[in-house]
Design a protein around this motif. Structure first.
Motif, PDB file in Angstrom:
ATOM      1  N   MET A 110       0.841  -1.183   0.000  1.00 56.43           N
ATOM      2  CA  MET A 110       0.000   0.000   0.000  1.00 56.43           C
ATOM      3  C   MET A 110       0.891   1.253   0.000  1.00 56.43           C
ATOM      4  O   MET A 110       2.070   1.185   0.359  1.00 56.43           O
ATOM      5  N   THR A 111       0.320   2.373  -0.369  1.00 58.71           N
ATOM      6  CA  THR A 111       1.094   3.613  -0.397  1.00 58.71           C
ATOM      7  C   THR A 111       1.007   4.356   0.922  1.00 58.71           C
ATOM      8  O   THR A 111       1.652   5.367   1.110  1.00 58.71           O
ATOM      9  N   ALA A 112       0.210   3.838   1.835  1.00 59.90           N
ATOM     10  CA  ALA A 112       0.063   4.442   3.152  1.00 59.90           C
ATOM     11  C   ALA A 112       0.167   3.336   4.197  1.00 59.90           C
ATOM     12  O   ALA A 112       0.358   2.184   3.859  1.00 59.90           O
ATOM     13  N   THR A 113      -0.009   3.710   5.440  1.00 62.94           N
ATOM     14  CA  THR A 113       0.082   2.697   6.498  1.00 62.94           C
ATOM     15  C   THR A 113      -1.293   2.178   6.866  1.00 62.94           C
ATOM     16  O   THR A 113      -1.558   1.848   8.013  1.00 62.94           O
ATOM     17  N   THR A 114      -2.179   2.094   5.907  1.00 64.04           N
ATOM     18  CA  THR A 114      -3.503   1.520   6.170  1.00 64.04           C
ATOM     19  C   THR A 114      -3.957   0.696   4.980  1.00 64.04           C
ATOM     20  O   THR A 114      -3.774   1.094   3.830  1.00 64.04           O
ATOM     21  N   CYS A 115      -4.514  -0.464   5.272  1.00 61.10           N
ATOM     22  CA  CYS A 115      -5.050  -1.323   4.204  1.00 61.10           C
ATOM     23  C   CYS A 115      -6.389  -0.804   3.761  1.00 61.10           C
ATOM     24  O   CYS A 115      -6.889  -1.031   2.748  1.00 61.10           O
TER      25      CYS A 115
END
Length: 128
Positions: A123-128
């Protein structure tokens, strides 16, 4: 002359025994990206990588990546997982991002799971 031959034979035997002993202690080669081998332990999973083992307790076939995006793995069912990517990773039971989804948060590690792992997406962030 006979003493000199015995000394050479004794030195050769000692060196050969030492070499054989060191060979027995040599570690198993570690896998690089997309390369299955028998792993050493969870220490195979370097910082910045997402790592999957087919067996529990970080055993069996090993696969890891530091790449981003969607990619297929060489391990259909994971027995151990460690996410050291710095972002969350989605794991899919099918290839190409299909099937059941399991999210692995940044830093999450589990040495005893049974989860489909045919493909992953970083992912590009720390959340799925």
């Amino acid at each position: 002359m006979e003493t000199s031959r015995r000394n050479r034979r004794a030195r050769f035997a000692a060196v050969a025994a030492l070499a054989l002993g060191l060979t027995a202690l040599a570690p198993v080669a570690q896998a690089d990206e997309d390369g299955p081998v028998e792993p050493l332990s969870s220490s195979q999973c370097a910082s910045g990588r997402f790592c999957v083992w087919s067996g529990t307790n970080y055993s069996g076939t090993f696969w890891s990546t530091a790449s981003v995006g969607l990619q297929d793995t060489t391990v259909a069912v994971a027995g151990s997982v460690w996410n050291r990517m710095g972002v969350d990773v989605r794991m899919y039971s099918g290839t190409g991002g299909s099937g059941t989804i399991r999210c692995w948060n940044n830093g999450q590690q589990n040495g005893s799971v049974s989860v489909g792992s045919a493909s992953i997406r970083t992912m590009t962030a720390t959340t799925c």
